[in-house]
Scaffold this active site. Structure first.
Site, PDB file in Angstrom:
ATOM      1  N   ASP A 323       0.848  -1.170   0.000  1.00 39.48           N
ATOM      2  CA  ASP A 323       0.000   0.000   0.000  1.00 39.48           C
ATOM      3  C   ASP A 323       0.891   1.229   0.000  1.00 39.48           C
ATOM      4  O   ASP A 323       2.085   1.143   0.230  1.00 39.48           O
ATOM      5  CB  ASP A 323      -1.043  -0.060   1.113  1.00 39.48           C
ATOM      6  CG  ASP A 323      -0.593   0.560   2.405  1.00 39.48           C
ATOM      7  OD1 ASP A 323      -1.446   1.185   3.045  1.00 39.48           O
ATOM      8  OD2 ASP A 323       0.585   0.420   2.771  1.00 39.48           O
ATOM      9  N   PHE A 392     -13.941   9.606   9.144  1.00 39.81           N
ATOM     10  CA  PHE A 392     -13.381   9.107   7.892  1.00 39.81           C
ATOM     11  C   PHE A 392     -13.492   7.592   7.831  1.00 39.81           C
ATOM     12  O   PHE A 392     -13.292   6.900   8.816  1.00 39.81           O
ATOM     13  CB  PHE A 392     -11.901   9.494   7.794  1.00 39.81           C
ATOM     14  CG  PHE A 392     -11.189   8.812   6.660  1.00 39.81           C
ATOM     15  CD1 PHE A 392     -11.437   9.182   5.351  1.00 39.81           C
ATOM     16  CD2 PHE A 392     -10.298   7.777   6.909  1.00 39.81           C
ATOM     17  CE1 PHE A 392     -10.805   8.536   4.295  1.00 39.81           C
ATOM     18  CE2 PHE A 392      -9.657   7.128   5.858  1.00 39.81           C
ATOM     19  CZ  PHE A 392      -9.911   7.516   4.560  1.00 39.81           C
ATOM     20  N   SER A 393     -13.834   7.079   6.668  1.00 42.62           N
ATOM     21  CA  SER A 393     -13.702   5.633   6.473  1.00 42.62           C
ATOM     22  C   SER A 393     -13.079   5.378   5.102  1.00 42.62           C
ATOM     23  O   SER A 393     -13.237   6.176   4.178  1.00 42.62           O
ATOM     24  CB  SER A 393     -15.052   4.932   6.588  1.00 42.62           C
ATOM     25  OG  SER A 393     -15.646   4.817   5.322  1.00 42.62           O
ATOM     26  N   ARG A 397     -14.275   7.339   1.849  1.00 42.66           N
ATOM     27  CA  ARG A 397     -13.148   8.229   1.553  1.00 42.66           C
ATOM     28  C   ARG A 397     -13.504   9.710   1.768  1.00 42.66           C
ATOM     29  O   ARG A 397     -13.069  10.583   1.034  1.00 42.66           O
ATOM     30  CB  ARG A 397     -12.613   7.968   0.146  1.00 42.66           C
ATOM     31  CG  ARG A 397     -11.950   6.582   0.074  1.00 42.66           C
ATOM     32  CD  ARG A 397     -11.245   6.322  -1.209  1.00 42.66           C
ATOM     33  NE  ARG A 397     -12.195   6.055  -2.257  1.00 42.66           N
ATOM     34  CZ  ARG A 397     -12.097   6.505  -3.480  1.00 42.66           C
ATOM     35  NH1 ARG A 397     -11.069   7.250  -3.818  1.00 42.66           N
ATOM     36  NH2 ARG A 397     -13.000   6.209  -4.366  1.00 42.66           N
ATOM     37  N   ASP A 533       0.050  -1.470   6.386  1.00 44.28           N
ATOM     38  CA  ASP A 533       0.094  -1.028   7.783  1.00 44.28           C
ATOM     39  C   ASP A 533      -1.272  -0.664   8.344  1.00 44.28           C
ATOM     40  O   ASP A 533      -1.447  -0.577   9.536  1.00 44.28           O
ATOM     41  CB  ASP A 533       1.018   0.196   7.917  1.00 44.28           C
ATOM     42  CG  ASP A 533       0.423   1.435   7.243  1.00 44.28           C
ATOM     43  OD1 ASP A 533      -0.338   1.266   6.264  1.00 44.28           O
ATOM     44  OD2 ASP A 533       0.705   2.547   7.695  1.00 44.28           O
TER      45      ASP A 533
HETATM   46  N1  LIG Z   1      -9.171  12.128   7.298  1.00 46.92           N
HETATM   47  C1  LIG Z   1      -9.633  12.104   6.062  1.00 46.92           C
HETATM   48  N2  LIG Z   1     -10.765  12.765   5.767  1.00 46.92           N
HETATM   49  C2  LIG Z   1     -11.244  12.725   4.517  1.00 46.92           C
HETATM   50  N3  LIG Z   1     -10.685  12.083   3.502  1.00 46.92           N
HETATM   51  C3  LIG Z   1      -9.547  11.430   3.722  1.00 46.92           C
HETATM   52  C4  LIG Z   1      -8.957  11.395   5.011  1.00 46.92           C
HETATM   53  N4  LIG Z   1      -7.856  10.643   4.944  1.00 46.92           N
HETATM   54  C5  LIG Z   1      -7.752  10.219   3.683  1.00 46.92           C
HETATM   55  N5  LIG Z   1      -8.762  10.687   2.936  1.00 46.92           N
HETATM   56  C6  LIG Z   1      -9.003  10.424   1.512  1.00 46.92           C
HETATM   57  O1  LIG Z   1      -9.367   9.075   1.337  1.00 46.92           O
HETATM   58  C7  LIG Z   1      -8.498   8.439   0.445  1.00 46.92           C
HETATM   59  C8  LIG Z   1      -8.306   6.991   0.805  1.00 46.92           C
HETATM   60  O2  LIG Z   1      -7.655   6.865   2.041  1.00 46.92           O
HETATM   61  P1  LIG Z   1      -7.134   5.435   2.538  1.00 46.92           P
HETATM   62  O3  LIG Z   1      -6.576   5.610   3.895  1.00 46.92           O
HETATM   63  O4  LIG Z   1      -8.129   4.415   2.246  1.00 46.92           O
HETATM   64  O5  LIG Z   1      -5.999   5.117   1.535  1.00 46.92           O
HETATM   65  P2  LIG Z   1      -4.572   5.710   1.521  1.00 46.92           P
HETATM   66  O6  LIG Z   1      -4.065   5.727   2.921  1.00 46.92           O
HETATM   67  O7  LIG Z   1      -4.556   6.944   0.718  1.00 46.92           O
HETATM   68  O8  LIG Z   1      -3.811   4.705   0.691  1.00 46.92           O
HETATM   69  P3  LIG Z   1      -3.017   3.434   1.170  1.00 46.92           P
HETATM   70  O9  LIG Z   1      -3.992   2.363   1.005  1.00 46.92           O
HETATM   71  O10 LIG Z   1      -1.928   3.450   0.217  1.00 46.92           O
HETATM   72  O11 LIG Z   1      -2.554   3.625   2.588  1.00 46.92           O
HETATM   73  C9  LIG Z   1      -7.224   9.257   0.515  1.00 46.92           C
HETATM   74  O12 LIG Z   1      -6.478   9.141  -0.626  1.00 46.92           O
HETATM   75  C10 LIG Z   1      -7.775  10.669   0.678  1.00 46.92           C
HETATM   76  O13 LIG Z   1      -8.175  11.185  -0.562  1.00 46.92           O
HETATM   77 MG   LIG Z   2      -2.702   3.181   4.530  1.00 49.23          MG
END
Ligand SMILES: Nc1ncnc2c1ncn2[C@@H]1O[C@H](COP(=O)(O)OP(=O)(O)OP(=O)(O)O)[C@@H](O)[C@H]1O
Ligand SMILES: [Mg+2]
Ligand SMILES: [K+]
Length: 697
Positions: A323, A392-393, A397, A533
């Site tokens: 990831d 957030f989930s 997203r 992670d």
């Molecule tokens: N706290 C938040 N509030 C709103 N949107 C968020 C927040 N954190 C992340 N996002 C959005 O949601 C998306 C998906 O987040 P997610 O944690 O699922 O994946 P990631 O951490 O970006 O990727 P990875 O899977 O590589 O860790 C992010 O790319 C961002 O656009």
């Molecule tokens: Mg992540």
């Protein structure tokens, strides 16, 4: 609340600096060499203890040798002779050598388990009662769900999840990494490990481990090999070896009629000696040592493998999924800029962004509040009215707040745009270009909307971990395809993918999409490794053949995977694959050697044994051993000593070079097959000469 200063410390800690070729750092990992005298002494005692038939019966080949030695012992007592006693002694030694090999392999783990046990003793916890009062209890009394306070200087009493606050934590007791790491509520860095020490600030931790089942407890079990079970491959090989053993019993017993026919009865002792020489004792003796040593080699590189099966699978992995955030990148995405769309000013955007993030416990959310506060001050007052937070989930997203008739949302561009259009709004013309510009730079754009009105974009910066490009190139060299999977948008993903040098990427991936990707690869017959992670990585980590969780990650991730990398280095998989391949190759090489050896022994002893009886065999008697008894004893001695000689190879593993599988196979058949055929002739002759010189027979 952490401020910006701590970030640098954190980066140092989370940087996975082990990827750099510099000297190894060790936590609980024993510095002892494998053949350390202390370990050898303990192993010598263990070797005798392992003579217990209940232990031996698990290893059919060696069990046959043990039974054989009991029979020869009875014979030697009934009808004493130097020959019968010599054979008996060497058969017992054969079993002892096998036990010794296993005990040495276990030795370093046992030493580490002792270190860990010392670490576990006598910690106290400050447990919070429901009324808010604090009480002091022994760490061993903590149970699942208890809430404790830890302050600077405290040892964290058990594994848990930070539910309030942020602190820098010294995890060196476990990881060997001396730079402190940040542990904070919300997000993917909320897990704390019992036995580590809080260096600054205060955190409130909810205990997530049952007593006796903490990470350190699991580590103890693991390094000690207490719960080690044979892997399916080992079971299969053991069955094969047992079958070979059974086949040789009649093969040896039927020699009797031949010799009786010639009027020369072969003694039971000779038959047993012959049997032991023919059955695959070499690999039978070293098989479990090879497996244990493989796990130990992983621990030496700060990887805890929960199953031997995963280590084997690592040897055959073809696809690696990683990831992005926290694995390929440092993982503390920080808000760095507000980009309003036309018709909205930066302050309005910053205020809305801050409002929507006041209760957002993710590092992203907190960094937004910090940035907005720096620029325009705190806007907490707006929340005195009734409000509801939307957390957030990884699936939606988005996150935000509903207050005072307003619905403020921030999140991934596609998610927020969809939400806006569902409310009947539309996105302004200049939104997409802003999103695109931010994403192309490898940053994460978060779109902010107040109801159906889009206000602008928050830019979240993240940094690719250093040294990653070279290591991905190494993975490619050993034939592994790297795929980055991320919840982030395709443009950011493409930019980071290019910077990191992965072969492929999947963007806007939900936890389900990550899981589906792994399943698809597996259906294509591939073994898949996954490094992650986050809690959103957990399903994928569980599905992967090799699931490596970062130690910095969440409890859910660590429990789902079958390995934990204490260094949290995304490229650790290179080491893991190497060790897995080495394990498979070592086992294959020693099996080849063992079987070739046994065949050679047959042709070395039989002519000597029967040369007097059947003169036709004289032609085959190329070795001209001194006497039949000397021939048999030499073979038995060689058979025992070869186990000792191969212990270092079994423990260290055959040398591994990144070449193709066929090249490895060819090389092994040559060295270990042909070598296995020749070596016995040379050494049996040598032992025979020594025995003769000693005037033994
Ligand atoms: N706290 C938040 N509030 C709103 N949107 C968020 C927040 N954190 C992340 N996002 C959005 O949601 C998306 C998906 O987040 P997610 O944690 O699922 O994946 P990631 O951490 O970006 O990727 P990875 O899977 O590589 O860790 C992010 O790319 C961002 O656009
Ligand atoms: Mg992540
Ligand atoms: K043998």
């Amino acid at each position: 609340m952490p401020d910006l200063e701590v970030t640098d410390v954190d980066r140092a800690g989370a940087s996975g600096s082990s990827a750099e070729p510099g000297g190894p750092r060790r936590g609980v990992v024993s510095r002892r060499g494998l053949l350390d005298p202390q370990i050898m002494r303990v192993a010598a005692v263990e070797a005798v203890r392992k003579l217990d038939p209940r232990v031996q019966v698990k290893n059919p080949v060696m069990f046959v040798v043990l039974i054989g030695s009991v029979i020869t012992l009875v014979e030697a007592i009934a009808d004493p002779s130097a020959f019968s006693w010599a054979v008996t002694v060497w058969l017992v030694l054969t079993v002892l050598f096998a036990n010794f090999a296993e005990a040495v392999a276990e030795g370093r783990g046992k030493a580490q388990a002792d270190t860990l046990r010392r670490m576990r003793t006598e910690t106290h916890a400050r447990r919070l009662r429901s009324e808010g009062r604090e009480e002091r209890v022994a760490a061993s009394e903590l149970s699942l769900g208890d809430v404790v306070v830890c302050e600077a200087g405290d040892v964290i009493p058990s594994d848990g999840e930070v539910i309030e606050g942020a602190a820098s934590v010294d995890e060196s007791a476990i990881t060997g990494e001396s730079a402190p790491v940040i542990r904070e509520s919300g997000g993917d860095r909320s897990a704390v490990t019992g036995g580590t020490r809080v260096l600054s600030d205060q955190i409130i931790v909810r205990i997530t481990a049952e007593p006796g089942k903490t990470f350190v407890d699991r580590m103890i079990n693991l390094v000690e090999g207490a719960k080690r079970r044979k892997t399916p491959n080992e079971v299969a090989l053991t069955i094969l070896l047992a079958a070979l053993t059974i086949i040789f019993v009649p093969a040896v017993v039927t020699l009797q009629p031949f010799s009786m026919f010639a009027g020369d009865r072969v003694s039971v002792i000779v038959l047993i000696a012959l049997l032991v020489c023919l059955i695959p004792t070499t690999i039978g003796a070293l098989l479990s040592a090879i497996g244990i040593a493989g796990m130990d080699r992983l621990v030496q590189r700060n990887v805890l493998a929960m199953s031997g099966r995963a280590v084997e699978a690592a040897g055959d992995v073809q696809t690696l999924l990683l990831d992005k955030t926290g694995t390929i990148t440092m993982g503390n995405r920080m808000a760095s800029e507000f980009h309003p769309v036309s018709g909205c000013d930066e302050q309005e955007l910053a205020n809305a962004a801050q409002l929507s993030s006041l209760a957002d416990e993710t590092p992203e959310g907190r960094s937004i509040v910090v940035l907005a506060k720096q620029r325009y001050g705190l806007r907490g007052g707006d929340l005195e009215r009734e409000h509801e937070f939307i957390p957030f989930s990884a699936t939606t997203r988005m996150s935000g707040v509903d207050t005072d008739g307003r619905q403020i949302r921030k999140g991934a561009a596609d998610a927020v745009k969809r939400w806006v259009s569902e409310l009947g709004g539309s996105s302004p013309a200049d939104l997409d270009p802003i999103v695109e510009r931010v994403a192309r730079a490898g940053a994460t754009p978060l779109v902010v909307a107040d109801g159906s009105r889009v206000l602008g974009v928050i830019e979240l910066k993240d940094v690719v971990k250093p040294g990653i490009v070279e290591r991905f190139a190494e993975l490619r060299a050993i034939g592994i395809r790297t795929v980055m999977v991320t919840g982030d948008n395709p443009l950011t993903a493409a930019a980071i993918a290019q910077e990191a040098g992965v072969d492929d990427y999947l963007a806007e991936a939900t936890p389900e999409a990550k899981l589906a990707l792994i399943k698809a690869e597996q259906e294509g017959g591939k073994l898949v490794a996954m490094t992650g992670d986050g809690t959103n990585d957990a399903p994928a980590l569980a599905q992967a053949d090799v699931g490596v969780a970062m130690n910095t990650g969440t409890t859910a991730a660590k429990e789902a995977g079958n390995m934990v990398d204490l260094d949290s280095s995304p490229t650790k998989l290179i080491d893991i694959v190497e060790i897995g391949k080495q394990l498979l190759i070592t086992r294959g090489a020693l099996t080849t050697f063992s079987v070739a050896n046994d065949v050679a022994k047959y042709f070395a002893i039989i002519p000597a044994l029967f040369a007097g009886t059947y003169s036709q065999l004289d032609a085959l008697d190329i070795m001209h051993l001194h006497s039949p008894q000397s021939a048999v004893l030499s073979a038995v001695i060689f058979n025992a000593l070869v186990i000792v000689a191969l212990i270092p190879l079994a423990l260290r593993g055959v040398r591994f070079r990144p070449t193709s599988a066929t090249a490895v196979l060819r090389r092994n058949v040559l060295i270990y097959g042909v070598g296995g055929l020749i070596v016995p002739f040379v050494f049996i002759k040598l032992i025979d000469l020594i025995l003769t010189a000693l005037g033994a027979f």
